[in-house]
Motif scaffolding. Structure first.
Motif, PDB file in Angstrom:
ATOM      1  N   LEU A 168     -15.932   6.206   0.063  1.00 54.31           N
ATOM      2  CA  LEU A 168     -15.865   7.641  -0.243  1.00 54.31           C
ATOM      3  C   LEU A 168     -15.509   7.892  -1.698  1.00 54.31           C
ATOM      4  N   ARG A 169     -14.592   7.060  -2.235  1.00 57.85           N
ATOM      5  CA  ARG A 169     -14.192   7.238  -3.628  1.00 57.85           C
ATOM      6  C   ARG A 169     -15.342   6.966  -4.581  1.00 57.85           C
ATOM      7  N   VAL A 170     -16.193   6.019  -4.203  1.00 58.45           N
ATOM      8  CA  VAL A 170     -17.308   5.654  -5.078  1.00 58.45           C
ATOM      9  C   VAL A 170     -18.367   6.754  -5.058  1.00 58.45           C
TER      10      VAL A 170
ATOM     11  N   TYR B 138       0.816  -1.221   0.000  1.00 55.93           N
ATOM     12  CA  TYR B 138       0.000   0.000   0.000  1.00 55.93           C
ATOM     13  C   TYR B 138       0.851   1.273   0.000  1.00 55.93           C
TER      14      TYR B 138
ATOM     15  N   ASN C 237       2.236   6.287  -7.373  1.00 53.98           N
ATOM     16  CA  ASN C 237       1.257   7.221  -7.948  1.00 53.98           C
ATOM     17  C   ASN C 237       1.494   8.670  -7.555  1.00 53.98           C
TER      18      ASN C 237
ATOM     19  N   ARG D 101     -12.574   4.369   2.948  1.00 48.32           N
ATOM     20  CA  ARG D 101     -12.015   5.192   1.895  1.00 48.32           C
ATOM     21  C   ARG D 101     -12.551   4.806   0.525  1.00 48.32           C
ATOM     22  N   LYS D 102     -12.699   3.506   0.338  1.00 45.57           N
ATOM     23  CA  LYS D 102     -13.214   2.993  -0.933  1.00 45.57           C
ATOM     24  C   LYS D 102     -14.647   3.491  -1.143  1.00 45.57           C
TER      25      LYS D 102
ATOM     26  N   ASN E 130      -1.190   8.525   1.248  1.00 48.51           N
ATOM     27  CA  ASN E 130      -1.781   8.692  -0.082  1.00 48.51           C
ATOM     28  C   ASN E 130      -1.083   9.834  -0.827  1.00 48.51           C
ATOM     29  N   ARG E 131      -1.458   9.956  -2.079  1.00 49.62           N
ATOM     30  CA  ARG E 131      -0.781  10.903  -2.953  1.00 49.62           C
ATOM     31  C   ARG E 131      -0.889  12.338  -2.449  1.00 49.62           C
ATOM     32  N   GLU E 132      -2.044  12.706  -1.911  1.00 45.03           N
ATOM     33  CA  GLU E 132      -2.225  14.080  -1.429  1.00 45.03           C
ATOM     34  C   GLU E 132      -1.250  14.411  -0.305  1.00 45.03           C
TER      35      GLU E 132
END
Ligand code: CTP
Ligand code: MG
Length: 234
Positions: free
Chosen positions: A231-233, A35, A42, A228-229, A111-113
């Motif tokens: 939220l992404r959806v 992860y 990314n 998180r998943k 994460n990327r942010e």
């Protein structure tokens, strides 16, 4: 400016008490360290150095880096007996860098942010680490667990990773640490605070940027990932 991430995965995971080092435990059918590597892949970092156990290098190459096409991982090197020794191995493996982001492979929620924030802040402050204000009151205790002091909570932060530095600054500090023979460094900021003259800025990560340390953390990470998943959806 060249930014290199050092991902640490050379620990034994004693507090987890699982048969295998915790960074290779499967969480949602991927090894835990996947992860963090995925997040850096990314992100805008240029290169990733993975630090692991001598006997785990081949496994990492084949079953993580090649399998998941982590092109940014340029080197997989052996770490040392303590975290600081592994960090030093990672720092020595850097070919050239302006900035390094040192990250625990056992922190999968990166994460990327957050990585972007780290890069912006290290360019401004030269030394910055991610953390969060402590929610709990923290006690200093003696050897028999009697409270001897209670520091004011609003001055206390719990530090996380990434810990981010100008490469030459942190490399010099680590060289001095290794010369001194001290063995008490539990994070990189401590080394820079002691051996470099640049103040370390704390920046907010998130309360969800947890380190997987004991078995209950595995369950917490599972539900954080699920949330998180969702939220992404949405
Ligand atoms: N780490 C490392 N080399 C070491 C010790 C730790 O690269 N000699 C890494 C771990 O793999 C982990 C991170 O540093 O990603 C944070 O360390 P920690 O949570 O303490 O992991 P372990 O040392 O493996 O666990 P424990 O202390 O319970 O044995
Ligand atoms: Mg440890």
């Amino acid at each position: 400016k060249k930014v290199v991430a050092i991902v640490l995965a050379a620990g034994e995971g004693k507090r987890m008490g699982s048969g295998i080092p915790k960074q290779y435990m499967l969480i949602k059918s991927r090894p835990l360290v996947y992860y963090a590597l995925k997040a850096f892949e990314n992100s805008p970092v240029d290169e990733v150095i993975l630090v692991t156990g001598e006997d785990e290098i081949e496994y990492c190459r084949q079953y993580i880096v090649e399998k998941y096409n982590f092109h940014k991982v340029t080197r997989i090197v052996a770490g040392g007996c303590e975290r600081y020794a592994s960090v030093y191995c990672g720092l020595k493996a850097v070919n050239q860098a302006d900035y390094v982001l040192i990250h625990d492979g056992a922190r999968p929620m990166i994460n990327r942010e957050l990585i972007k924030q780290c890069i912006l802040n290290v360019m401004e402050y030269r030394a910055c680490v991610v953390g969060m204000p402590s929610k709990d009151t923290i006690k200093i205790v003696d050897q028999r667990n009697y409270a001897i002091h209670t520091p004011e909570r609003k001055t206390l932060w719990q530090v996380q990773t990434p810990q981010c530095f100008e490469y030459s600054l942190v490399m010099n500090a680590y060289q001095k640490l290794m010369e001194s023979g001290a063995t008490n460094a539990t994070d990189d900021a401590m080394v820079v605070e002691t051996y470099a003259k640049v103040p370390v800025k704390l920046i907010e990560g998130g309360y969800d940027n947890i380190k997987i340390t004991t078995p209950e953390d595995v369950r917490i990470a599972g539900s954080l990932m699920k949330a998180r998943k969702v939220l992404r959806v949405l």
